[in-house]
Design an enzyme around this catalytic site. Sequence first.
Site, mmCIF file in Angstrom:
data_model
loop_
_atom_site.group_PDB
_atom_site.id
_atom_site.type_symbol
_atom_site.label_atom_id
_atom_site.label_comp_id
_atom_site.label_asym_id
_atom_site.label_seq_id
_atom_site.Cartn_x
_atom_site.Cartn_y
_atom_site.Cartn_z
ATOM 1 N N PHE A 79 2.861 -1.813 -9.188
ATOM 2 C CA PHE A 79 3.541 -0.527 -9.237
ATOM 3 C C PHE A 79 4.890 -0.707 -9.940
ATOM 4 O O PHE A 79 5.605 -1.670 -9.675
ATOM 5 C CB PHE A 79 3.732 -0.025 -7.799
ATOM 6 C CG PHE A 79 4.222 1.386 -7.701
ATOM 7 C CD1 PHE A 79 3.344 2.449 -7.877
ATOM 8 C CD2 PHE A 79 5.554 1.664 -7.432
ATOM 9 C CE1 PHE A 79 3.795 3.759 -7.779
ATOM 10 C CE2 PHE A 79 6.003 2.974 -7.332
ATOM 11 C CZ PHE A 79 5.128 4.020 -7.507
ATOM 12 N N ASP A 84 3.443 -5.834 -0.718
ATOM 13 C CA ASP A 84 3.780 -4.415 -0.646
ATOM 14 C C ASP A 84 2.564 -3.692 -0.071
ATOM 15 O O ASP A 84 1.476 -3.725 -0.653
ATOM 16 C CB ASP A 84 4.132 -3.892 -2.049
ATOM 17 C CG ASP A 84 4.645 -2.460 -2.018
ATOM 18 O OD1 ASP A 84 4.302 -1.716 -1.072
ATOM 19 O OD2 ASP A 84 5.386 -2.077 -2.947
ATOM 20 N N TYR A 126 5.984 7.474 3.889
ATOM 21 C CA TYR A 126 5.567 8.868 3.624
ATOM 22 C C TYR A 126 4.148 9.004 3.090
ATOM 23 O O TYR A 126 3.705 10.103 2.810
ATOM 24 C CB TYR A 126 6.556 9.538 2.642
ATOM 25 C CG TYR A 126 6.862 8.744 1.389
ATOM 26 C CD1 TYR A 126 5.985 8.731 0.310
ATOM 27 C CD2 TYR A 126 8.038 8.013 1.287
ATOM 28 C CE1 TYR A 126 6.270 8.001 -0.833
ATOM 29 C CE2 TYR A 126 8.335 7.275 0.157
ATOM 30 C CZ TYR A 126 7.449 7.279 -0.901
ATOM 31 O OH TYR A 126 7.731 6.545 -2.023
ATOM 32 N N LYS A 127 3.422 7.894 2.941
ATOM 33 C CA LYS A 127 2.053 7.980 2.436
ATOM 34 C C LYS A 127 1.091 8.133 3.624
ATOM 35 O O LYS A 127 1.125 9.154 4.295
ATOM 36 C CB LYS A 127 1.759 6.781 1.549
ATOM 37 C CG LYS A 127 2.607 6.855 0.259
ATOM 38 C CD LYS A 127 2.544 5.635 -0.621
ATOM 39 C CE LYS A 127 3.406 5.855 -1.875
ATOM 40 N NZ LYS A 127 3.636 4.612 -2.619
ATOM 41 N N ARG A 147 -6.899 10.604 -9.828
ATOM 42 C CA ARG A 147 -6.837 9.807 -8.602
ATOM 43 C C ARG A 147 -6.960 10.721 -7.381
ATOM 44 O O ARG A 147 -6.266 11.732 -7.282
ATOM 45 C CB ARG A 147 -5.498 9.062 -8.578
ATOM 46 C CG ARG A 147 -5.426 7.973 -7.524
ATOM 47 C CD ARG A 147 -4.096 7.253 -7.578
ATOM 48 N NE ARG A 147 -3.017 8.114 -7.119
ATOM 49 C CZ ARG A 147 -1.871 7.662 -6.601
ATOM 50 N NH1 ARG A 147 -1.644 6.365 -6.527
ATOM 51 N NH2 ARG A 147 -0.933 8.490 -6.205
HETATM 52 C C1 LIG Z 1 4.792 4.551 -3.392
HETATM 53 C C2 LIG Z 1 5.133 3.141 -3.726
HETATM 54 C C3 LIG Z 1 6.462 2.697 -3.694
HETATM 55 C C4 LIG Z 1 7.564 3.679 -3.435
HETATM 56 O O1 LIG Z 1 8.841 3.144 -3.435
HETATM 57 P P1 LIG Z 1 10.066 4.055 -3.005
HETATM 58 O O2 LIG Z 1 11.210 3.163 -3.007
HETATM 59 O O3 LIG Z 1 9.738 4.655 -1.670
HETATM 60 O O4 LIG Z 1 10.192 5.173 -3.992
HETATM 61 C C5 LIG Z 1 6.716 1.350 -3.938
HETATM 62 N N1 LIG Z 1 5.701 0.492 -4.211
HETATM 63 C C6 LIG Z 1 4.416 0.905 -4.249
HETATM 64 C C7 LIG Z 1 3.323 -0.070 -4.534
HETATM 65 C C8 LIG Z 1 4.102 2.239 -4.031
HETATM 66 O O5 LIG Z 1 2.826 2.645 -4.095
#
Ligand SMILES: *Cc1c(COP(=O)(O)O)cnc(C)c1O
Length: 405
Positions: free
Chosen positions: A127, A198, A223-224, A370
């Site tokens: 990501f 992560d 938040y997911k 997705r």
């Molecule tokens: C959604 C997501 C994030 C989000 O990071 P934020 O700091 O909350 O914006 C980070 N890493 C991955 C792999 C994600 O899917």
Amino acid sequence: MPLTRNDLARLDAADPLAGHRDAFDLPEGVIYLDGNSLGAMPRSVPGRMSRTLGTEWRTGLIRSWRGPEGWMTLPHRVGDAIAGLIGAQAGEVVVADSTSVNLFKLLAAALAMRPDRRTILTEADNFPTDIYMAQGLARLLGDRAHLKVAKRADLAASLDDDTAVLTLTHVDYRTAEIHDMAGLTRRAHDKGALVLWDLAHSAGAVPVDLNGAHADLAVGCGYKYLNGGPGAPAYLFVARRHQDELTQPLSGWLGHEAPFAFEPGYRPASGIARALCGTPPVLSLSALEEGVATVAAAGMPALRAKSMALTQRFIELVEQECPGLTLFSPRDAERRGSQVSFRHPRAEAVMEGLIAEGVIGDLRMPDVLRFGFAPLYLRFVDLWDAVAVLKRVATAIDARGAAAS
Ligand SMILES: *Cc1c(COP(=O)(O)O)cnc(C)c1O
């Protein structure tokens, strides 16, 4: 035999998690296939917010920080609840900051734990924020750090005597492919490196066993699938065995051994508290506590079983009804997280058409559609209804494309 809507209704009737949908306040006329980006709102959140505002803030004022149920314990209390979902123990997880910031803190901590090594190893398809944060840290540390980006297939072979930390996202955000957490952690440890996972697309949808895999460090998103609400704070994990040697660079007062002694010098707190930086976001943390409770109430084994059944049926239905879409996720459910991606040459127009009709998924440019499947609140018939719209929208777009060429 092709699947019918009745087949799916029968799966709903036999679904042990069906009752959990009621824990969510879902809007009318929407099939929500984006709970992997922003989870739906638990029904308990408005009442909880109103208690936090009325009783705790308005009436309790500053007194609400103290006491066993006080605001100060929230990061640990919610952290311990998340620990139960990811194979960690109480005292190994704390809620703080954002996933991006926690990556920065723990990558820096990992480099400090391996002072004779400089390399942060990650994969090219990670990501973007995970890569950007590592780039920023490497820039800041100059000669002390070096970011190496390898292809997925070359990760294990790219570990060497200079690797301080391997950092990967457990479930790929685009394809949903799951990394072998235990296997890669072992390979990294064999080379003397630490591993930072992560869990953004894992926690709440895919079982994770951090301690079973001997993981060192982890971060993840509130938040997911944890349904904590927009911008919910993130969490981080530090295995107990590393906590006494953890040094992280954002040495704020709430990570201090005695924050209210107001000493001139920093002394790290004992335990996971040293990973904290500043004052916890109480309103967001209160909402997140409600979200985490919705997941804990269902339990990870049941959630994973339903998630695999949902994604499997969705793939079957799309391949049955929409021949113009190509599967971009692993076909083997064991290797797939809780989302399914398909490619289509006019993906952007297809997703626009879907959203206009109340089927909400998302788009990863240039051509990936997705769809996320939150097993807590999706029904099997929702798959049928969503694919019926997808078929109509994609057929119209394909016909327009054919007429234009
Ligand atoms: C959604 C997501 C994030 C989000 O990071 P934020 O700091 O909350 O914006 C980070 N890493 C991955 C792999 C994600 O899917």
